[in-house]
Motif scaffolding. Sequence first.
Motif, PDB file in Angstrom:
ATOM      1  N   GLY A   1      -1.976   4.445 -11.894  1.00 10.79           N
ATOM      2  CA  GLY A   1      -1.886   4.302 -10.676  1.00 10.79           C
ATOM      3  C   GLY A   1      -1.956   6.074 -10.527  1.00 10.79           C
ATOM      4  O   GLY A   1      -3.234   6.246  -9.773  1.00 10.79           O
TER       5      GLY A   1
ATOM      6  N   GLY B   1       0.953  -1.458  -0.447  1.00  9.47           N
ATOM      7  CA  GLY B   1      -0.335  -0.284   0.168  1.00  9.47           C
ATOM      8  C   GLY B   1       0.832   1.736  -0.303  1.00  9.47           C
ATOM      9  O   GLY B   1       0.438   2.078   0.537  1.00  9.47           O
TER      10      GLY B   1
ATOM     11  N   CYS C   1      -1.214  -0.155  -7.845  1.00  8.13           N
ATOM     12  CA  CYS C   1      -2.545  -0.812  -7.936  1.00  8.13           C
ATOM     13  C   CYS C   1      -3.507   0.161  -7.652  1.00  8.13           C
ATOM     14  O   CYS C   1      -4.366  -1.036  -7.353  1.00  8.13           O
ATOM     15  CB  CYS C   1      -1.794  -2.088  -7.344  1.00  8.13           C
ATOM     16  SG  CYS C   1      -2.451  -1.777  -5.449  1.00  8.13           S
ATOM     17  N   ALA C   2      -3.467   1.081  -7.743  1.00  8.41           N
ATOM     18  CA  ALA C   2      -4.949   2.238  -7.459  1.00  8.41           C
ATOM     19  C   ALA C   2      -6.134   1.127  -7.782  1.00  8.41           C
ATOM     20  O   ALA C   2      -5.744   1.505  -9.626  1.00  8.41           O
ATOM     21  CB  ALA C   2      -4.797   3.249  -6.960  1.00  8.41           C
TER      22      ALA C   2
ATOM     23  N   ASN D   1      -5.773   0.988  -2.649  1.00  3.92           N
ATOM     24  CA  ASN D   1      -4.843  -0.205  -3.106  1.00  3.92           C
ATOM     25  C   ASN D   1      -5.533  -1.276  -3.417  1.00  3.92           C
ATOM     26  O   ASN D   1      -5.942  -1.720  -2.503  1.00  3.92           O
ATOM     27  CB  ASN D   1      -3.394  -0.234  -2.435  1.00  3.92           C
ATOM     28  CG  ASN D   1      -2.928   1.426  -2.055  1.00  3.92           C
ATOM     29  OD1 ASN D   1      -2.920   1.730  -3.256  1.00  3.92           O
ATOM     30  ND2 ASN D   1      -2.562   2.078  -0.975  1.00  3.92           N
ATOM     31  N   SER D   2      -5.666  -2.018  -4.835  1.00  2.16           N
ATOM     32  CA  SER D   2      -6.264  -3.010  -4.645  1.00  2.16           C
ATOM     33  C   SER D   2      -5.326  -4.195  -3.856  1.00  2.16           C
ATOM     34  O   SER D   2      -6.223  -5.222  -4.188  1.00  2.16           O
ATOM     35  CB  SER D   2      -6.787  -3.921  -5.983  1.00  2.16           C
ATOM     36  OG  SER D   2      -5.507  -3.352  -7.012  1.00  2.16           O
ATOM     37  N   CYS D   3      -4.266  -3.471  -3.868  1.00  2.87           N
ATOM     38  CA  CYS D   3      -3.011  -5.227  -3.499  1.00  2.87           C
ATOM     39  C   CYS D   3      -3.546  -5.141  -2.340  1.00  2.87           C
ATOM     40  O   CYS D   3      -3.302  -6.188  -1.210  1.00  2.87           O
ATOM     41  CB  CYS D   3      -1.848  -4.351  -3.163  1.00  2.87           C
ATOM     42  SG  CYS D   3      -1.063  -3.523  -2.404  1.00  2.87           S
TER      43      CYS D   3
ATOM     44  N   THR E   1      -5.397  -2.730   5.678  1.00  2.00           N
ATOM     45  CA  THR E   1      -4.314  -2.433   5.506  1.00  2.00           C
ATOM     46  C   THR E   1      -3.014  -3.567   6.539  1.00  2.00           C
ATOM     47  O   THR E   1      -1.920  -2.768   5.912  1.00  2.00           O
ATOM     48  CB  THR E   1      -4.702  -0.874   5.936  1.00  2.00           C
ATOM     49  OG1 THR E   1      -4.675  -0.465   7.466  1.00  2.00           O
ATOM     50  CG2 THR E   1      -5.757  -0.112   4.711  1.00  2.00           C
TER      51      THR E   1
ATOM     52  N   ALA F   1      -5.418   7.107  -0.364  1.00  2.00           N
ATOM     53  CA  ALA F   1      -5.720   5.272  -0.854  1.00  2.00           C
ATOM     54  C   ALA F   1      -5.901   4.228   0.576  1.00  2.00           C
ATOM     55  O   ALA F   1      -6.967   4.013   0.713  1.00  2.00           O
ATOM     56  CB  ALA F   1      -5.067   4.267  -1.405  1.00  2.00           C
TER      57      ALA F   1
ATOM     58  N   GLY G   1       1.312   2.791  -5.047  1.00  2.00           N
ATOM     59  CA  GLY G   1      -0.241   3.195  -5.694  1.00  2.00           C
ATOM     60  C   GLY G   1       0.201   2.918  -7.066  1.00  2.00           C
ATOM     61  O   GLY G   1      -1.239   3.368  -7.744  1.00  2.00           O
TER      62      GLY G   1
ATOM     63  N   ASN H   1       1.591   7.347  -4.526  1.00  2.00           N
ATOM     64  CA  ASN H   1       1.907   7.040  -5.557  1.00  2.00           C
ATOM     65  C   ASN H   1       3.394   7.046  -5.911  1.00  2.00           C
ATOM     66  O   ASN H   1       3.540   8.457  -6.165  1.00  2.00           O
ATOM     67  CB  ASN H   1       0.823   7.395  -7.051  1.00  2.00           C
ATOM     68  CG  ASN H   1      -0.707   6.946  -7.049  1.00  2.00           C
ATOM     69  OD1 ASN H   1      -1.303   7.884  -6.123  1.00  2.00           O
ATOM     70  ND2 ASN H   1      -0.698   6.539  -7.410  1.00  2.00           N
TER      71      ASN H   1
END
Length: 453
Positions: free
Chosen positions: A104, A42, A47-48, A57-59, A205, A275, A45, A131
């Motif tokens: 991102g 996270g 993977c945003a 953050n999609s991770c 997170t 994020a 960024g 990011n």
Amino acid sequence: MKLKFTVNGKLRVLEVDPLKRLLDVLREDIHLKGAKEGCGEGECGTCAVLMDGKLVNSCMVSALRVHGSEILTIEGLGSSVVPDALQTAFVEEGAVQCGFCTPGMIIAARALLEKRQNPSLEEIKTAISGNLCRCTGYEKIYRAIDRAVKTGYSKELIPFSKTAKEVPVFNDEEINAFYSPRSLEEAMDVLKRRNPGLKIIAGGTDVFPDMHNNRLKIKSAMDISNIPELRTITYEGRHIKIGSCVTNTEIIENYMLGKNYPLLIQAASMCGAVAVQNMATIGGNIVTASGAADLVTALMALKAEVCIVSRTSQETTIPIEKFIVGHRSNILKEGELIKEILIETQLNKRYEAFYKRGSRRILTYSRVSLACCIEKFVDGRIYDARFALGSMSAIPFRLKNVERMLIGHRIDEKLANSAAKKAGASVEPRKESAYRKKVTENLVRKFILSGIE
């Protein structure tokens, strides 16, 4: 788990592992490659995406969490044939380098422009602070976002309209392993099943970086982030009550908290980028029980209490200082979760502040964090003083000897110097001892002197 959600306006129904990351679902199951695997924690960024209109953050988002949501990825903005105006602005300003981080960046900019039609330069910088660009500086990126603003891009955006999420559908093999309750009563029913090893997840997170780095294995989990009772901020009598699943962003944007508890707003603002703030919860920060937990340090200075609810629906309220018993260790037992955090309303004239010092100004673990609060009588004498320190030991703690020496006195430079010296002598950091002692002294002195009228 049958995952049902919308991606770029198209309904998707997939069979996936409930704890599979949204990033992996997008890349592996739907073959959308715009979101990239970067740090997995996270911080970068790359993977945003937007989830229900919010930058995430999609991770750090599980399939369990995303069920019933609406996702927007870079592919949903435009194509190489018909690019979105924001994408065009990035190209025209030369803000695109290798392209790894650019998707991102653009998604983070889109999230900002959905909220602010005419953002300032500082707001633009804050919006993309999570990011990283590995190729060059950020000036061209700032100009690209500003260019999109000047073309009227924001005025054409339709604000996201939240719709009720469906209750996830589980198959027989998963029915006793993964849960996503939509009420506190449903969560209590899950806890009554006495599922050993059940992991309670809120923002995720902390959880997903630990899973990604093989520091944590989860066989059973309950996501409590969609329980309305845990997402409220209310004023009741002598207390303001903050639900355990209230996010950092919700704290920052709450008028009542901003007016009465500025140090809590300051701490939440320094805890991760946008994020992360959109996902991280106050309850999760407390349960993680890190010695560097920013919100815990702030809450200690506010004499906050933690309300715990058990599987029998019995509630117990304890001071936050007694909740954390060691590094990554708290008093929660199996079948219990945090319902809310209580903070007393102020009775006397008070001023407060939160300071954080790290390897960089923000978006980093603190080397020293200090939450301060002083209440005065009408005549200017100190009625109560509270100083909480983070990152000095396994858990945050109060400087009670410093607090005691201030009670009953009016603030002057001599008092500030004496308190600062005592604060420095009271801490024994394991690392960077001289530096941390000196910073502690300086921050204590700075805060006390700020109270001179």
